[in-house]
Design a protein around this motif. Structure first.
Motif, mmCIF file in Angstrom:
data_model
loop_
_atom_site.group_PDB
_atom_site.id
_atom_site.type_symbol
_atom_site.label_atom_id
_atom_site.label_comp_id
_atom_site.label_asym_id
_atom_site.label_seq_id
_atom_site.Cartn_x
_atom_site.Cartn_y
_atom_site.Cartn_z
ATOM 1 N N GLY A 1 68.818 51.148 9.865
ATOM 2 C CA GLY A 1 69.978 50.327 9.928
ATOM 3 C C GLY A 1 71.022 50.652 11.318
ATOM 4 N N LYS A 2 70.390 50.879 12.263
ATOM 5 C CA LYS A 2 71.201 51.153 13.517
ATOM 6 C C LYS A 2 70.816 50.279 14.634
ATOM 7 N N ILE A 3 71.987 49.742 15.097
ATOM 8 C CA ILE A 3 71.665 48.828 16.183
ATOM 9 C C ILE A 3 72.536 48.940 17.627
ATOM 10 N N LYS A 4 71.909 48.694 18.816
ATOM 11 C CA LYS A 4 73.027 48.846 20.019
ATOM 12 C C LYS A 4 72.462 47.667 20.711
ATOM 13 N N ILE A 5 73.735 47.051 21.184
ATOM 14 C CA ILE A 5 73.406 45.938 21.859
ATOM 15 C C ILE A 5 74.044 46.275 23.297
ATOM 16 N N ALA A 6 73.226 46.268 24.227
ATOM 17 C CA ALA A 6 73.524 46.805 25.444
ATOM 18 C C ALA A 6 74.083 45.512 26.473
ATOM 19 N N SER A 7 73.594 44.231 26.083
ATOM 20 C CA SER A 7 73.850 43.333 26.893
ATOM 21 C C SER A 7 74.315 42.166 26.193
ATOM 22 N N PRO B 1 61.726 37.418 31.792
ATOM 23 C CA PRO B 1 61.925 36.594 33.188
ATOM 24 C C PRO B 1 63.319 36.605 33.540
ATOM 25 N N THR B 2 64.293 36.420 32.767
ATOM 26 C CA THR B 2 65.900 36.038 33.157
ATOM 27 C C THR B 2 66.371 37.338 33.381
ATOM 28 N N ILE B 3 66.311 38.419 32.380
ATOM 29 C CA ILE B 3 66.908 39.834 32.588
ATOM 30 C C ILE B 3 65.913 40.972 32.655
ATOM 31 N N ASN B 4 65.819 41.925 33.565
ATOM 32 C CA ASN B 4 64.731 42.914 33.608
ATOM 33 C C ASN B 4 65.085 43.699 32.531
ATOM 34 N N ILE B 5 64.164 44.000 31.572
ATOM 35 C CA ILE B 5 64.465 44.757 30.329
ATOM 36 C C ILE B 5 64.008 46.151 30.675
ATOM 37 N N GLN B 6 63.569 46.661 31.796
ATOM 38 C CA GLN B 6 62.998 47.896 32.247
ATOM 39 C C GLN B 6 62.005 48.498 31.484
ATOM 40 N N TYR B 7 61.926 48.264 30.243
ATOM 41 C CA TYR B 7 60.944 49.151 29.443
ATOM 42 C C TYR B 7 61.001 48.288 28.275
ATOM 43 N N VAL C 1 62.641 50.098 17.924
ATOM 44 C CA VAL C 1 62.288 49.161 19.006
ATOM 45 C C VAL C 1 63.395 49.298 19.997
ATOM 46 N N SER C 2 63.290 49.666 21.162
ATOM 47 C CA SER C 2 64.395 49.616 22.224
ATOM 48 C C SER C 2 64.003 49.071 23.756
ATOM 49 N N THR C 3 64.887 48.361 24.252
ATOM 50 C CA THR C 3 64.637 47.969 25.584
ATOM 51 C C THR C 3 66.048 48.544 26.313
ATOM 52 N N ALA C 4 66.131 48.086 27.638
ATOM 53 C CA ALA C 4 67.343 48.256 28.172
ATOM 54 C C ALA C 4 68.235 47.356 27.669
ATOM 55 N N LEU C 5 68.104 46.184 27.228
ATOM 56 C CA LEU C 5 69.098 45.480 26.410
ATOM 57 C C LEU C 5 69.579 45.736 25.046
ATOM 58 N N GLY C 6 68.867 46.787 24.487
ATOM 59 C CA GLY C 6 69.352 47.042 23.287
ATOM 60 C C GLY C 6 68.169 47.936 22.542
#
Lengths: 395, 328
Positions: A368-374, A280-286, A357-362
Motif C-alpha cells: 500500500g505504498k505509492i510514489k508518483i514521480a510524474s 512512447p510519450t515519456i521515457n520510463i527508463q526501466y 512495480v516501478s518505473t521512472a514515472l512512479g
C-alpha cells in the motif's frame, strides 16, 4: 451519532431473515414498513438505526401474498438508497480507458501538485465522512492541532525532542476531482516548531496527508445521503504516531472508519500496463517488477526490463482498439514476461506473488505504498486507487 | 595524539560492539593487564571511550597502533561490507613456492612504488590466510585510514578476496598483487557477497558436495502423512542437492543475471521473430540464496532438470552472469 447500515444484497434470503429482526412489523406473514420509519440494513453489521423517511412512503401501500415477495418488491421498488455492494462483482472493470497524457498543472495549482508528487505515500481507505464541510477547514485545523497537542502531552506518544507546539493546516486542492460527484481533495499538513527556535524560523512539516476522490463510482456517490462526504482514499507520510492521532481525530469528529489499503497483484499489473503504455510519450527508463517466492527462506526476484523492449512486447499484445485496455491484454503482457523468464530459469513466477512495480514515472508496492514521480498521469493512478479504496470499504 | 588519530580511535570504538570490546582490547598488544583492569566495562560506552582515549594519549599511541586494533576486529568479524572474489591467472614458475616474507616485501615495495602515500599492514592469520590492510592516499594527501581496503589471500592458491576497494585503487592493487604473487594477471571472478567464508568456499569449491547415497536434507517428514508420488519428490530432492549441495550451504545474498537473449514465446508470434535481444536484468536475492534455490527446486516451483544458469552458481563459483543466445 446516527449510523447507517447499507443494504448489500438484494435477492438474498439472508437479508430477508435479517429483516425479520429489524423494525418491520410482521403481520401474518406479510411485511410492512411502518410509515414513519425506513431502514437501511446490512447483512454484516449489527448496528441498527432509524432515519425518518418522508411521510408519503410508497411502501405502506404494498400488500403481497407472502412477506418474502413483499420484501423483495419493497427493496426493489423503494427509493431507499443502496450501496453498490451487490454490484461489486460487476464493478471491477475488465477494461479501462487508455490514459491520455494531460498537463495536470492546467487544472491544479503547480505548487500543490508539487506537494503530491515525488514522495512516497502510504495508503488507507476511509468510509464516508459525516458532516464534513469544505468551508470549515480553518476550524478543523484548530481542533486537530489542539487534539494533537493534548494527546502528546498526555504522554501517549513519546517523542525524542520536545516540540513546543503543532500547527495544522487544512487546505483544498482544487482541480483533482473529475466528476461532479467527486468531492474536492483536502490536504493536511502538520507543522511543528522546535524548542529554542527563533520566532521567525520557518516551521518544519513533520507530517502530511491528503484525502481524495477521483472519478469515484457514480452510483455509490449519488446514493450517499447528503450529509455524507466521501473521500475514500487517504495518503499519508510521516511518523506513525501522528498518523494514528489524525485518524482517531477523524474517527471521533466525522464518525468514519479507517483501514489499510494494499495494492493487490492485479492492480499492480494494471499500473505496470499504464506505465509501459506511456513509454512512447515519456521515457520510463526501466520497468522493474519484483516477485516474492515462498521458499525457505523467502526469495525475491527482481526483473528489470529495458523500456523499449518492454514496450514492444506491450505493443504486440495490444489489439487495435486504442481507446480501451482490457485485462486480457495486461495478463498476456505479464505472462509473456513470465514465460521468457521461465525459458531461462525454469522457475514459475506465478508460484510467488507480484509485490512491487516501478518505473521512472512512479513506483507501487503491495503493502500500500505509492510514489508518483510524474504528474502527467496522476489522475489515472488516483482513479485506480480510489476504486480500490471504494471496493475495500466495509459497506 | 592528533585530531585525526583521536577520530579514528573514536570511530573504531563506536564500531566495535560493547560485548566484544574487552576481548578485542585484550588481544591488542599495546595495553597491559594493569591498563585493562583500570577500565571499567560496566560504564556506559561513551564514558569508557573517554577513558580509553585518555589512556591511549598517555601512552603516546599512534595511528599505526590503532590500525592494529582495527585489523584484529575485522579479522574476527569479517562479514561487514561486500567481499569480491578475484582469480589470479597465468602462474609463473616460482608462483607455487612463494614464501610469506618474500610476498610481504614484494607487495610493499610494489605498491609504494606505484603510489607514494599508502599505508600497508600485513598479517598472517592462524588459518594460513594473509590479511592485508591498505589505506590509500595520493601524491598530495596522507593515507585515509577511515576507508581502508582489506585483502585476503591464501598463499599458493590463485584466489584473492577484497573488500572496501574503489575503482580508482583497483588497478594499483591488482598490479601489486600480481607482481608479488608471481602471476600474469588477475581477473574478476564475478562472485561477491557479505559473508567472507561463503565466498571463499564457493570460489574454491571446498564445501560439501553431494555424493551418491541417501540424502539427509529434506523437509521434516511427518510419519502420519504419506506423499503422493513419492518418487517425484525424491527425484526433485536429489536434483536439488546435486545442483546446490547437501547440508549447510554457503551464505550468498544475491545472484545477478544480465539477459541478452532473444524473446521466444510460442503464444506471441509478433515478438518471437524479433532479431534484437530482449534485454533485462534478473536479480535473485534472499538471506540465504542457495537455500532458497534448493527449496525452490525440491518443492517443485522450479522445474527439473535444474537449468545450468542456476547450477552455475555453485559449479562455477560465481554470482554475476551475462547470458546471451550463445550461452553463458
Amino acid at each position: 451519532m446516527i449510523r447507517r447500515i447499507y443494504l448489500t444484497s438484494m435477492l438474498n434470503d439472508a437479508v430477508i431473515d435479517y429483516c425479520s429482526l429489524s423494525r418491520f412489523q410482521l403481520h401474518h406473514g406479510k411485511a410492512r414498513c411502518s410509515k414513519s420509519t425506513s431502514v437501511f440494513f446490512s447483512v454484516m453489521e449489527e448496528r441498527s438505526s432509524i432515519v425518518k423517511t418522508p411521510l408519503n412512503n410508497v411502501l405502506a401501500q404494498r400488500r403481497s401474498k407472502s412477506y418474502r415477495r413483499s420484501m423483495r418488491s419493497c427493496v426493489e421498488a423503494t427509493n431507499l438508497g443502496y450501496t453498490s455492494g451487490h454490484l461489486t462483482v460487476l464493478r471491477i472493470p475488465r477494461s479501462r480507458r487508455t490514459p491520455k497524457s494531460r498537463d495536470i498543472t492546467k487544472q491544479v495549482d503547480p505548487d500543490q501538485v508539487a506537494l503530491l508528487v515525488r514522495k512516497e505515500w502510504e495508503l488507507s481507505y476511509v468510509t464516508p465522512l459525516y458532516q464534513f464541510r469544505h468551508t470549515q477547514l480553518k476550524s478543523y485545523s484548530k481542533h486537530l492541532s489542539a487534539f494533537i497537542v493534548s494527546e502528546k502531552q498526555q504522554g501517549l506518544a513519546i517523542e525524542v525532542g520536545q516540540e513546543l507546539g503543532f500547527k495544522v493546516n487544512f487546505s483544498v486542492v482544487l482541480g483533482l476531482a473529475e466528476t461532479d460527484e467527486d468531492a474536492e481533495t483536502v490536504f493536511i499538513q502538520i507543522l511543528s516548531r522546535q524548542a529554542f527556535a527563533a520566532k521567525d524560523d520557518a516551521q518544519k512539516v513533520v507530517w502530511s496527508g491528503w484525502l481524495t476522490c477521483v472519478n469515484g463510482d457514480l452510483e455509490f456517490l449519488r446514493s450517499l445521503p447528503s450529509e455524507f462526504v466521501s473521500l475514500p482514499l487517504l495518503c499519508t507520510r510521516g511518523p506513525e504516531s501522528l498518523t494514528v492521532l489524525v485518524k482517531s481525530w477523524f474517527e471521533k469528529t466525522f464518525d468514519c472508519c479507517f483501514g489499510p489499503l494494499g495494492i493487490n497483484s492485479a492492480n499492480l499489473q494494471w499500473l505496470a500496463a499504464l506505465w509501459i503504455g506511456c513509454h512512447p510519450t515519456i521515457n520510463i527508463q526501466y520497468l522493474k517488477l519484483v516477485w516474492t517466492l515462498p521458499t525457505l527462506p523467502p526469495m525475491d526476484v527482481k526483473y528489470t526490463i529495458h523500456p523499449q523492449d518492454a514496450w514492444e512486447l506491450w505493443d504486440s499484445v495490444r489489439q487495435d482498439d486504442t481507446t480501451d485496455v482490457s485485462i486480457e491484454e495486461v495478463t498476456r503482457f505479464i505472462k509473456g514476461l513470465q514465460s521468457h523468464f521461465f525459458r531461462h530459469f525454469r522457475i514459475e513466477l506465478s508460484a510467488g506473488s507480484l509485490k512491487q512495480v516501478s518505473t521512472a514515472l512512479g513506483s507501487s508496492h503491495h503493502s500500500g505504498k505509492i510514489k508518483i514521480a510524474s504528474p502527467t498521469y496522476i489522475t489515472t493512478i488516483l482513479q485506480l486507487l480510489t476504486e480500490c479504496a471504494l471496493l475495500k470499504m466495509p459497506i | 595524539m592528533g585530531g585525526s588519530t583521536k577520530l579514528l580511535l573514536q570511530r573504531l570504538i563506536r564500531r566495535i560492539p560493547y560485548q566484544m570490546l574487552q576481548t578485542m582490547l585484550g588481544k591488542w598488544a599495546h595495553l597491559s593487564n594493569a591498563d585493562l583492569h583500570s577500565l571499567n566495562f560496566t560504564q556506559p560506552k561513551w564514558v569508557l571511550t573517554e577513558h580509553l582515549l585518555a589512556l591511549c594519549e598517555e601512552k603516546g599511541l599512534t595511528v599505526k597502533h590503532i590500525t592494529e586494533l582495527e585489523m584484529i576486529y575485522i579479522i574476527e568479524n569479517p562479514n561487514q561490507g561486500m567481499w569480491h572474489g578475484f582469480q589470479l591467472l597465468d602462474a609463473e614458475e616460482d608462483a607455487p613456492s612463494i614464501e610469506l616474507t618474500q610476498f610481504k616485501e614484494q607487495f610493499k615495495a610494489n605498491l609504494t612504488e606505484l603510489i607514494s602515500h599508502v599505508s600497508i599492514k600485513i598479517k598472517k592469520h592462524t588459518d594460513e590466510a594473509i590479511w592485508i590492510r591498505v589505506a590509500w592516499g595520493d601524491n598530495f594527501t596522507k593515507p585515509n585510514h577511515l576507508k581502508p581496503t582489506y585483502v585476503v589471500h591464501h598463499l599458493q592458491t590463485p584466489y584473492v578476496f577484497v573488500t572496501g576497494m574503489t575503482s580508482k585503487d583497483k588497478p594499483l592493487l591488482n598490479q601489486a598483487l600480481v607482481l608479488a604473487t608471481r602471476y600474469g594477471s588477475m581477473k574478476d571472478a564475478h562472485l561477491s557477497g557479505r559473508n567472507l567464508i561463503a565466498i571463499r568456499d564457493l570460489l574454491t569449491r571446498q564445501y560439501q558436495q553431494v555424493g551418491l547415497g541417501p540424502v539427509p536434507y529434506g523437509p521434516y517428514k511427518n510419519p502420519n502423512i504419506e506423499n503422493e508420488q513419492p518418487e517425484n519428490t525424491e527425484n526433485r530432492l536429489q536434483m536439488a542437492c546435486e545442483a546446490f549441495g547437501d547440508g549447510t550451504l554457503p551464505q550468498l545474498q544475491k545472484a545477478v543475471y544480465k539477459l541478452e537473449t532473444k524473446f521466444r514465446d510460442n503464444s506471441n508470434k509478433t515478438l518471437t521473430g524479433r532479431k534484437e535481444p530482449f534485454r533485462g536484468v534478473v536479480e535473485f536475492s534472499s538471506t540465504n540464496l542457495l537455500e532458497s534455490l534448493r527449496h525452490c527446486v525440491s518443492s517443485g516451483m522450479a522445474s527439473t532438470p535444474v537449468t545450468p544458469l542456476l547450477s552455475s552458481i555453485t559449479q562455477k563459483g560465481r554470482n554475476y552472469f551475462v547470458i546471451t543466445d550463445k550461452g553463458v
